[in-house]
Scaffold this active site. Structure first.
Site: not given
Length: 269
Positions: A131, A144
């Site tokens: 990501s 995250y």
């Protein structure tokens, strides 16, 4: 030419399904994975195998099943992942561990499981879907960011360790894409009276807006195809809007405090 075999974790929906459908249209033999096959009785996009990246015994069983049908595993796409939001202070630590189990330990389990077969073949490619959030510590998405950032870094090490085996490995970092990731994300509750109540609540709404208005997952699928058809993949790839990708460049060139201020302004904190 022999049909290449692709294994995609988390292939039953979202980005994983988009990748699988696109690669199948390009002539690849595609196998996706899901934690529970019973939930997809009518799935016809490509073959599905039952596999939980957090449970190595299910990984071995799925790979044994695949190799009973195919000679090789040519490409592994580590796509399975889960979101998590919340102030680090208020996020239950068991949820932090669960997130790392899926986003970091899961891909490592998968890589360890396919390397012996790829080494035997003297060929193979692993693509880790990370990501753009993994390149920076984002407020209320710190866990995250950390899990995806850890996967980016360990891939750099693995590349050097396996370079003599004919196996390639790389990262592909998407920005925000319109998928159902928010529905499976762990949200630390916005607690009335918490010192984080207002800023976290506002940031959570902003995050969801970004996902809902995100790009088409087909763009990620096309990027995966380009990597597969490249003879010498780079260490890192990014796919997303110009601004999302440029934010990584800015982090490299701006002073830390100035970049931090830019993020605070972006999230209106």
């Amino acid at each position: 030419m022999e049909q290449k075999v692709v294994l995609i974790t988390g292939g039953s929906s979202g980005i994983g399904k988009a990748i699988g459908v696109y690669l199948k249209s390009k002539g690849f033999k595609v196998y996706g994975t899901t934690r529970n096959l019973k939930n997809y009785p009518d799935f016809e996009a490509f073959d599905l195998l039952e596999l939980d990246v957090c449970k190595p015994e299910t990984i071995q069983k799925a790979i044994t099943t695949l190799l009973a049908q195919e000679k090789n595993i040519d490409v592994l796409i580590n796509n399975a992942g889960v979101g998590i939001t919340g102030p680090v202070e208020e996020t239950p630590h068991e949820e932090i561990l669960k997130n790392f189990d899926t986003n970091f330990h899961g891909p490592l389990h998968m890589i360890k499981a396919v390397l012996p077969q790829m080494r035997k073949q003297e060929s193979g490619l692993v693509i880790n879907i990370t990501s753009i959030a993994g390149y920076m510590g984002l407020p209320y998405r710190g866990i995250y960011s950390a899990s995806k950032g850890a996967l980016e870094i360990v891939t750099e090490a693995i590349r050097m360790e396996i370079k003599d085996f004919g196996i390639r490995i790389t990262n592909l970092a998407p920005g925000d894409f319109a998928t159902n990731i928010a529905s499976g994300r762990y949200h630390t509750p916005v607690t009335a009276g918490s010192p984080y109540e207002v800023p976290y609540g506002q940031t959570l709404a902003t995050i969801d807006t970004h996902v809902d208005s995100g790009g088409d997952p087909i763009d990620v699928a096309k990027a995966v195809y380009e990597i597969i058809t490249t003879t010498t993949p780079k260490v890192h790839y990014k796919v997303g809007t110009w601004l999302q990708k440029f934010s990584i460049t800015l982090k490299k060139i701006l002073p830390d405090k100035l970049y931090e201020k830019m993020l605070l302004n972006h999230y209106k904190l």
